[in-house]
Scaffold this motif. Structure first.
Motif: not given
Length: 314
Positions: A225-251
């Motif tokens: 759809w927009a391959p050249k656009a700069f893209c920021i996504s969000f990751k919300l979790e209720t458990d701090a322990k898995i948050l950074i890991d999930k965000a890194t995987k999404a990246l």
């Protein structure tokens, strides 16, 4: 899953979605807005900020639905900061959620801010004059300069169809466009063609619903759809322990430029911006009571976007 499989899933989601109401009207507003901000001497950066949660209807003539938690505060506050930083903002928001420039107003601004001192003239209550004046002036200036276009959605179907329209319309803006995807998007849905038309009968015992998985649109936004656009996504979790890991995987999985990781209980105090150049904790200025996380977050994102544009042009 192969990318062919993903593409087919996405196509079948859109083919079976109910048609978007007022599509011509949305397209006209959108194209006019983009044209105004990228023609003549104006080469403004354009950001699409998504905000609020999406509903999943359980009936075609919807009475009941499943919802995603989101107040829309993050998207609204970020929109104000993007406008301040010189961007034009397409604000794709859930109807009824928090709006830009309304943060300093009470929850029920219409009823709490106004009074009828002599039963004929309406006026702003003295305690709210400053807040109302700033809200109205800032909002009107943003709209008058064609720096803010607000487009509402309610359902997951509307949200994803509108996101596709916006992304496709922004394709030619290239690296000067950005997607800041703060909306809370449903992971599961009831496919439209397998949904009952009328209200589900409540007298027939427990209700079993099988939800299908919403195809991940981030991949296709990035690749097609927009391959050249700069893209920021969000990751919300209720458990701090898995948050950074999930965000890194999404990246890694979606090849976005950064993921803003926020934990439910501390999201108003701090977020972590996860990107290939490392993780940065962004906090609100605790010594300033009026400070919010978004002031510092958008400063960082705008800075990253500038670098991205420079690199794209070199």
């Amino acid at each position: 899953m192969s990318s062919m499989g993903e593409d087919e899933e996405v196509s079948s989601f859109f083919e079976s979605s109910p048609p978007l109401k007022k599509m011509e009207d949305i397209l006209q507003k959108l194209n006019g807005f983009i044209e105004h901000n990228s023609s003549g001497g104006r080469r403004r950066r354009i950001v699409c900020v998504t905000s609020g949660g999406t509903t999943v209807p359980l009936e075609q003539r919807c009475v009941r639905y499943i919802d995603n938690f989101s107040s829309g505060n993050r998207g609204a506050a970020s929109t104000e900061n993007f406008v301040k930083a010189g961007y034009a903002v397409v604000f794709l928001y859930r109807s009824g959620t928090c709006q830009p420039y309304c943060r300093s107003l009470p929850d029920d601004p219409f009823l709490e801010c106004f009074q009828f001192p002599d039963n004929s003239n309406i006026q702003v209550h003295s305690s709210h004059v400053e807040a109302v004046k700033m809200a109205v002036m800032d909002q009107q200036a943003a709209v008058a300069e064609a720096r803010l276009l607000k487009l509402p959605f309610t359902t997951i179907y509307e949200y994803l169809q509108m996101l596709r329209l916006i992304a496709t319309a922004l394709k030619d803006v290239g690296p000067c466009s950005m997607f800041y995807l703060a909306a809370a998007v449903s992971d599961f849905y009831v496919p439209w063609n397998s949904m009952t038309e009328h209200k589900i009968e409540s007298g027939s015992g427990p209700l079993d619903i099988r939800l299908a998985q919403v195809p991940k649109m981030l991949s296709i936004l990035r690749t097609t759809w927009a391959p050249k656009a700069f893209c920021i996504s969000f990751k919300l979790e209720t458990d701090a322990k898995i948050l950074i890991d999930k965000a890194t995987k999404a990246l890694g999985k979606y090849k976005v430029h950064a993921v803003v990781a926020n934990e439910l209980s501390t999201r108003k105090e701090e977020v972590v911006v996860v990107s290939s150049s490392g993780n940065v904790v962004v906090r609100r200025d605790s010594d300033k009571p009026e400070s919010i996380v978004e002031d510092n977050l958008i400063r960082l994102i705008v800075d990253r976007h500038s670098t991205y544009i420079k690199e794209s042009h070199s």
